[in-house]
Design a protein around this motif. Structure first.
Motif, PDB file in Angstrom:
ATOM      1  N   LYS A  58      48.965  65.036  20.598  1.00 54.93           N
ATOM      2  CA  LYS A  58      50.392  64.734  20.474  1.00 54.93           C
ATOM      3  C   LYS A  58      51.141  65.626  21.459  1.00 54.93           C
ATOM      4  N   PHE A  59      51.949  65.015  22.326  1.00 56.50           N
ATOM      5  CA  PHE A  59      52.506  65.790  23.424  1.00 56.50           C
ATOM      6  C   PHE A  59      53.841  65.214  23.903  1.00 56.50           C
ATOM      7  N   LYS A  72      40.470  60.421  34.647  1.00 54.32           N
ATOM      8  CA  LYS A  72      41.731  59.916  34.125  1.00 54.32           C
ATOM      9  C   LYS A  72      41.472  58.965  32.970  1.00 54.32           C
ATOM     10  N   TYR A  73      42.150  59.222  31.850  1.00 49.72           N
ATOM     11  CA  TYR A  73      41.997  58.357  30.685  1.00 49.72           C
ATOM     12  C   TYR A  73      43.031  57.241  30.763  1.00 49.72           C
ATOM     13  N   SER A  81      56.150  56.630  20.915  1.00 46.77           N
ATOM     14  CA  SER A  81      55.290  57.629  20.297  1.00 46.77           C
ATOM     15  C   SER A  81      54.972  58.751  21.279  1.00 46.77           C
ATOM     16  N   LYS A  82      54.533  59.887  20.725  1.00 45.95           N
ATOM     17  CA  LYS A  82      54.152  61.023  21.548  1.00 45.95           C
ATOM     18  C   LYS A  82      52.684  61.367  21.344  1.00 45.95           C
ATOM     19  N   ASP A  83      51.901  60.466  20.763  1.00 40.11           N
ATOM     20  CA  ASP A  83      50.532  60.801  20.436  1.00 40.11           C
ATOM     21  C   ASP A  83      49.573  59.721  20.906  1.00 40.11           C
ATOM     22  N   ILE A  84      48.307  60.103  20.995  1.00 40.08           N
ATOM     23  CA  ILE A  84      47.265  59.166  21.386  1.00 40.08           C
ATOM     24  C   ILE A  84      45.968  59.596  20.723  1.00 40.08           C
ATOM     25  N   ALA A 120      45.021  68.327  18.881  1.00 40.36           N
ATOM     26  CA  ALA A 120      45.864  69.263  19.612  1.00 40.36           C
ATOM     27  C   ALA A 120      47.284  68.710  19.524  1.00 40.36           C
ATOM     28  N   LYS A 121      48.081  69.294  18.640  1.00 41.07           N
ATOM     29  CA  LYS A 121      49.424  68.781  18.370  1.00 41.07           C
ATOM     30  C   LYS A 121      50.482  69.732  18.933  1.00 41.07           C
TER      31      LYS A 121
END
Length: 457
Positions: A58-59, A72-73, A81-84, A120-121
């Motif tokens: 989350k970033f 690269k993903y 949203s801010k997460d994956i 990793a939030k």
């Protein structure tokens, strides 16, 4: 004739080969898809079938590019949203990084266990270059208030927005309050910044109320004035033997505690904690006015710090030893030696204890599962590059995972997540003072220039 028969035989053989090839392919692909659907992966490193693992990130900023093990993903966090979530990973140590032009890179090595998700939030990518929005010159110190920074100029004059403020230094201020307490020698002033021309003399008011309302004659020297946790117009006034509440709006005085000698005190969100010369800890609920005593025999106490909830206390003694006291359990545990700094994290779930100039321990006060899975009582460690000035440590209020600290000549944003790699970012040079409020960083440099600039997206 023989040639035709030979061709037909070859064709039949090829058809069989193709048929069995596709049968095998179907079986292999089907088996692979079934394995994936059941949450398994093939661990080629150890030649085994194992439960798949995953990474949750989350970033911000949302449009940062994700790299997994250097590649690269393809996924993004999306506009809202801010997460994956990255599924189907082999249990192993994977390197994940976030990158965006103009920002410092974030990087972390995450060790994945079979069937588990590492997270990793609260990741923030910090800008490499900050653009000042406001600036002031000839500033020697500043304090944040609701009306903006209150500054002291090179001549020692206090002012806010060009309005002069009485006093030589600021004792109490808060970024959400219009009230400050200033000091000039042994005289304290309570000032409403919206009506700064009429400061109240706290010493005179205190001794008058003590005589008239409490029938306690004589003038007593004030030892210290500390903030009331939830009333900005109420002051906690301490002397060497007593603690008082003084309501500067109602002009009322109440005695809360008295002893032959007071060693230390602290406040939580709703309580006051006092340690007397016998080492007895007294907890006073400021809402209900309930008092509890804990006979700890902490006669060596020099300082106490309470977490916001009032559940835990950090205590130091004259020999720089640090202790953690759990109020409800009434247990005391030594947490470090040669302590230079200690603080509770804003979430009240963690604390930091720094020994010397570099060695830091994170104490987990409750079961924790935000970034790492930790049980109550666990600890982890990391090392500062250089912990120059404990007074410079400041939590960044809009995030649970970053703080500001001076390191040599630089002001650093540092990450509280102790997992490797621990990310640190130089944000300014030659800063003598800094503070953060509402995603605005205030920086005062060694030439007297005070600037403000936005940080975080």
């Amino acid at each position: 004739m023989r040639y035709r028969r030979y061709v037909m035989i070859i064709r039949r053989a090829l058809r069989r080969i193709v048929f069995w090839f596709f049968i095998a392919l179907f079986v292999i692909v089907g088996a692979y898809l079934t394995i994936k659907m059941l949450g398994y992966v093939i661990d080629t490193k150890h030649f085994r079938l194992t439960k798949a693992a995953g990474i949750y990130v989350k970033f911000t900023p949302r449009d940062a590019t994700i790299y997994l093990d250097g590649l690269k993903y393809p996924g993004t966090s999306g506009y809202l949203s801010k997460d994956i979530y990255i599924p189907g990973l082999t249990p192993d140590t994977h390197t994940i990084s976030l990158y965006k032009d103009g920002y410092y890179e974030w990087k972390k090595e995450l060790t994945l266990e079979p069937g588990m998700v590492a997270s990793a939030k609260d990741i923030i990518l910090w800008q490499k270059q900050l653009t000042p929005e406001t600036s002031s010159t000839n500033v020697s110190a500043f304090w944040l208030t609701k009306g903006g920074p209150l500054v002291k100029n090179g001549s020692g004059q206090l002012s806010i927005n060009d309005t002069k403020i009485k006093g030589g230094s600021v004792v109490l201020s808060n970024s959400d309050s219009q009230y400050v307490v200033t000091r000039d020698g042994d005289v304290y002033y309570f000032i409403d910044l919206e009506n700064a021309s009429t400061p109240q003399n706290i010493v005179t008011t205190f001794n008058t109320l003590k005589r008239d309302q409490l029938n306690l004659p004589g003038a007593i020297k004030i030892r210290e004035i500390i903030s009331h946790p939830f009333s900005r117009t109420t002051l906690i006034v301490t002397t060497n033997t007593s603690v008082y509440l003084m309501d500067m709006k109602k002009i009322e005085l109440e005695k809360l505690f008295t002893a032959d000698k007071i060693l230390a005190y602290a406040t939580s969100n709703n309580s006051l904690f006092v340690v007397d010369y016998k080492g007895i800890l007294t907890a006073i609920n400021l809402i209900l006015r309930l008092t509890n005593e804990y006979p700890l025999r902490l006669s060596f106490t020099t300082r106490i710090i309470a977490d916001p909830e009032g559940s835990n206390l950090l205590i130091t003694d004259a020999e720089k030893n640090a202790y953690l006291y759990e109020v409800d359990a009434e247990t005391l545990k030594k947490m470090g030696t040669d302590v230079s700094f200690l603080s509770f994290a804003p979430d009240s779930k963690r604390a930091i204890v720094v020994s010397g100039v570099s060695d830091a321990r994170i104490l987990y006060l409750k079961d924790y599962g935000e970034n790492v899975i930790r049980k109550k009582g666990d600890t982890s460690t990391f090392t500062f590059l250089q912990f120059e000035d404990p007074a410079s440590f400041e939590w960044i209020p809009f995030t649970q995972n970053y703080f500001l600290v001076k390191s040599g000549n630089s002001t650093m944003i540092e990450e509280f997540d102790a997992r490797s790699t621990r990310n640190t970012y130089p944000i300014a040079n030659n800063a003598t003072q800094f503070a953060v409020h509402d995603k605005t960083l205030y920086l005062l440099n060694n030439k007297g220039l005070l600037t403000s600039q936005k940080i975080g997206d």
